[in-house]
Design a protein around this motif. Sequence first.
Motif, short mmCIF file in Angstrom:
data_model
loop_
_atom_site.label_atom_id
_atom_site.label_comp_id
_atom_site.label_asym_id
_atom_site.label_seq_id
_atom_site.Cartn_x
_atom_site.Cartn_y
_atom_site.Cartn_z
N LYS A 173 34.14 39.88 27.11
CA LYS A 173 33.64 41.27 27.13
C LYS A 173 34.71 41.79 27.97
CE LYS A 173 28.78 40.16 26.78
NZ LYS A 173 28.64 40.87 25.60
N LYS A 174 34.71 43.17 27.94
CA LYS A 174 35.63 43.83 28.98
C LYS A 174 35.67 43.80 30.06
CE LYS A 174 37.55 48.63 29.32
NZ LYS A 174 37.38 50.12 28.91
N PHE A 175 34.37 43.60 30.90
CA PHE A 175 34.61 43.73 32.19
C PHE A 175 34.88 42.34 32.78
CE2 PHE A 175 32.06 42.61 36.25
CZ PHE A 175 32.58 43.55 37.08
N PHE A 176 34.82 41.24 31.92
CA PHE A 176 34.80 39.77 32.48
C PHE A 176 36.45 39.31 31.79
CE2 PHE A 176 30.45 40.07 32.39
CZ PHE A 176 30.04 39.65 33.87
N ARG A 177 37.22 40.17 31.38
CA ARG A 177 38.37 39.55 30.67
C ARG A 177 39.36 39.06 32.03
NH1 ARG A 177 39.41 44.29 26.04
NH2 ARG A 177 37.68 43.63 24.76
N THR A 435 42.38 31.66 42.77
CA THR A 435 43.08 32.95 42.17
C THR A 435 41.89 33.91 42.18
OG1 THR A 435 44.21 31.38 40.56
CG2 THR A 435 43.85 33.71 39.86
N LEU A 436 40.78 33.46 42.02
CA LEU A 436 39.75 34.65 42.15
C LEU A 436 39.68 35.33 43.37
CD1 LEU A 436 36.51 32.89 40.97
CD2 LEU A 436 37.62 34.61 39.74
N GLN A 437 40.07 34.81 44.67
CA GLN A 437 40.18 35.47 46.01
C GLN A 437 41.25 36.60 45.93
OE1 GLN A 437 38.14 34.41 48.25
NE2 GLN A 437 37.36 32.39 47.30
N THR A 438 42.38 36.48 44.93
CA THR A 438 43.28 37.60 44.82
C THR A 438 42.79 38.84 44.07
OG1 THR A 438 44.31 36.53 42.99
CG2 THR A 438 45.04 35.87 45.14
N ILE A 439 41.78 38.47 43.41
CA ILE A 439 41.35 39.80 42.17
C ILE A 439 40.48 40.68 43.02
CG2 ILE A 439 39.97 40.38 40.45
CD1 ILE A 439 41.05 37.44 39.19
N PRO A 440 40.85 42.03 43.08
CA PRO A 440 40.20 43.23 44.14
C PRO A 440 38.61 43.05 43.71
CG PRO A 440 42.08 43.72 43.55
CD PRO A 440 42.05 42.70 42.68
N SER A 441 38.30 43.03 42.36
CA SER A 441 36.96 43.24 42.05
C SER A 441 36.10 42.23 42.26
CB SER A 441 37.09 43.51 40.43
OG SER A 441 37.41 42.09 39.79
N TYR A 442 36.51 40.95 42.34
CA TYR A 442 35.96 39.84 42.75
C TYR A 442 35.82 40.05 44.24
CZ TYR A 442 34.83 35.20 44.39
OH TYR A 442 34.11 33.93 44.91
N LYS A 443 36.51 40.47 45.07
CA LYS A 443 36.19 40.73 46.60
C LYS A 443 35.24 41.57 46.96
CE LYS A 443 41.36 39.61 48.13
NZ LYS A 443 42.28 39.95 48.86
N ARG A 444 35.17 42.82 46.03
CA ARG A 444 34.28 43.96 46.11
C ARG A 444 32.61 43.20 45.79
NH1 ARG A 444 38.49 46.84 43.72
NH2 ARG A 444 37.58 46.97 41.70
#
Length: 788
Positions: A173-177, A435-444
Motif C-alpha cells: 500500500k502506498k502509505f506503507f511502502r 532504521t525505523l527511527q530515522t524515518i520522519p513519518s515513524y517519528k511523528r
Amino acid sequence: MSVKHSYQWTYILLVALYFPVTLFAQQTKINGKVIDAETKLPLAYVSVTFFKSTVGTSTDSRGNFSLKADNAFTQVKISYSGYATFYAPVIPGKTQTINVELISNTRKLNEVIIRSAKRGKYRNKDNPAVELIRQVIAHKEQNRPENNAYVQYKEYDKLQLSLANLSPALSDKKFFRKYKFFLDNRDTTMVPGKSLLPIYLDEKLTQVYYRKNPKKKKNIVLAQKNINLANYIDNEGIAKYYKHLLYDVDIYSNDVYLLSKLFLSPIAGTAPTFYKFFITDTITVNNSKVIELSFTPRNSSDLLFEGKIYITMDGNYAVQKAIIYINKNININFVRSMNVSLDFEQNTNGRYHLSKSNILVDFGLNQNGKGGAIGNRTITIKDYLGDKALPDSTYAGQEAVIADNANKRTDDYWAQNRLDTLTTAEAKVYHNIDTLQTIPSYKRTIALVTFVIAGYKSFGPFELGPANTFYSFNPIEGLKLRVGGRTTPELSKRYYFETYAAYGFKDERWKYFLSGTYSFNSNSIYKFPQNYIRGSFERDTRIPGDPLQFVVENNFLLSFKRGNNDKYLYNDFYKLDYVKEFQSHFSYTLGFRNLTQSPAGSLSFINHVGGVNVNHSSLTSTEATVGLRYAPHEEFYQDRIYRIPIPNKYPVLALDFTEGIKDAFGGEYNYQTLHARLDKHLYLSQLGYADVSLEGGHIFGKLPYPLLTIHRANQTYSFDPDAYNLMNFLEFVSDHYESFNYTQHFNGFFLNKIPLFKRLKWRETASFKALYGGVSNQTAPWLIPVPN
C-alpha cells in the motif's frame, strides 16, 4: 580360480550388493513439524517412530523433529496422548519434509466417560497414576536445584513479541511502502499457520551462582541487548513487565506464576485433588526410560494446566520433561492459548536440572485466531556445575550485578556466547527498528501515539502535557483551563523543571506551579534508584482529604462527581524534598513543607468562642518530615508520568514522622504526626490473589479540624482502591486511627462451577475495608481556638 580368490570375489560381491542398500538406508531422512490442528500451536514431545520399529524420536519445544532410518521403512507413526494417531507415507532413500496437524480426540473421550457406567468413574483410590504422582511429590525437595550445596551456570534469556498474520499486501500500500523492509521481515516457522512480524526482542546472558548455606543467589549480567522502540517509551520497563507476564516456570513449586495468574503445578501437594492423572506410555528419552504421565483438570475452567510430564524410573521420581498447556475454557483476558515446554538434563551427581524453558502465548482480542500477537520467552541453561564450592567473595554484594559494558557487547561477542540461535527474522529486527527511527513519518506517528496514551508532546528539550489536565471543571472554579509541561533529558540529565498555569473562569483566579529538581546521579529522576533534591511552589485548589501530591492532577474525567461537592481549599504550598533510594530497595525522604490553606465554596474556618462564631481566613502550618520505606525486590514499569510497581510476594513497609514547627515561616502550631503502613500482595493458588494493607496514624498536639487526618473519600464515578468509596468528602476526621483493607480476587473459582455463570465467564472480587478512629479531647475542633 583358487578358493582364496573365490572367497575374495564373494566378499566383494556381498559388499557390492550390501553397499547400495546401506547407502540407500542412510539417505532416508525425515524432517517436519507437528502442530495442533485446531490451535495451530506446536506440540512438543510428540512420539515420532517408523511403523513397526523401535527407531524413533520426539518433537522439540517448537514441534520440530528430525528422524533418520537405517532400513527401508515406508511409514512413520506420529502419536500423542489426547490426539488421534497419524500415519504418514515415507519414500525410502529420500530426504523429505512431513508436516502434521494432529486432531484432538479429547471431546470423543469425554463423551465416552459421560456414557460409561458409574463404576468406571475416575478416582484417586487404587489409581497407579495417582500413586506415581504422590511419589513425585514426596521426592520434590531432593530433586529441586536448590537442594544442591552449590550451583553455577550460564543462562540465556530471550524475550520476543511479534504481530501475527498482518496482511501481506500491507507493505504494497502506498502509505506503507517506505516500511516494506520492516513489514516483509516475517517468520513462518515458529507457529505453523501464522505469519509473525517481530517487533520486540530482548536478550540477556547471565552468570548465576547459588549457595545453599548461608543462602545466596548472585546474578551477574554479562551481556544484554534489546530493541529501542523509541525515546518516548521505557524499553527497560517493557522488558520487566513482559517478563512478569511470562515468568520463570518452576514446576517444582506448588504454584506457577504466569500471565499475572497463579496456576497450580501438576506436582503440587494438592495436585491429586484438582487434576486427573493417567499413565499413557513408557518411552526412552536420552537413553533412559521415563514414564509418560498425562494430566488434565477436573474442572476445565479452573486455573489449571493440562499436558504431560515425563518421570524418571531410577527411583528419584524426577521430572525429565514437561509439556504444559492451558485449557481454552480458562477465562484470561486477551489470551487465546499458552504452551510451556521444559527440558531437563542430568548432572554428574545423577540429579536433573532445567536446561531449557520455552513459553509461547497467543494474545488476541477474540478467539478466532486472526491477528493478535505472539509472545515467546526462551531460557537456555548451559555449563551447569553443581556442588563446587567457591570463595565467599563470589557471593558478596548485591544479588543482581550488571557487568561493565554489558550493554555494549559486539555482534561477534553475541555470536560466540549466545546459548541459542536467532531466527532469520529475529536477527534482522535490531537493524530494522534502528532504521525505523530515522524515518520522519515513524517519528511523528510515535509522538502522536505517545501524546494520546501518555499525555505528553515532545519538543526536544521540553514536552507539553499532560493532556488530560488541559480542561476540567468544578463548582468553585467553573471551567478551568490549564497548560504546562516539563523539561526532558535532552536539556539535561541532572536538572529538571516542571510548570503549569491554570485559570478558573468562575472564581476568576490564576493558579500555577513551578518546580526544580537536581539529580545526584546520571539516571532520570523517575528511574530506580532515585537520588535527587526537589523544590516546588504550588498555588491551586484541592478537596479536603485528597493527599497533597507532587502535582495535583486536574483530570477531566474526575471532574464528574456525585452528591454535594462545594467544599474546597485554596492552597499555597511550598515544598522541599530530598529522596534517596538504595539498591536494597530501602529508601528515605527528608522534607520541609509550608502550607497555607484558605476555605472556598461553602467551607468556612469558624471558631466558636463565648457563644460567638469567629471566621478565619486561613491556616498556616510548617512541617519537617522524615519518611522510611522498604520494598524488597521491587520492580517498576516506568510510564511518562509515574512509575508502576510490579506486584510481588514481598511486603512493602513505610514509616513517616512529621514535626509541626510553630512560628517558623508563619507556622501556627506545634504537633507531631506518626504514620505507618504495611502492604502485602498474597498469592492464594486456586483461590486467586489478594491485596492487604494495614495502616495507622496518630497526631500528638492540639490542632484545628483542617489539620487533622481527613480520611480519603471518593465521590467520583471511578473506583479508588485507597479510598472509602461510599463515604463523602469531609465525612470522617480523626487524630488517631487504624485501618484494614482486604481485596480478594477469586478468578472465577466459585462461579466457574455454576453452569450459567461458567458460560458467562464472570469472576468474583470481594473487598472489605475497615476504619476505626476518633478525635481526642486535646484535638477536638470545638475545643481548639484558631489563631487570629
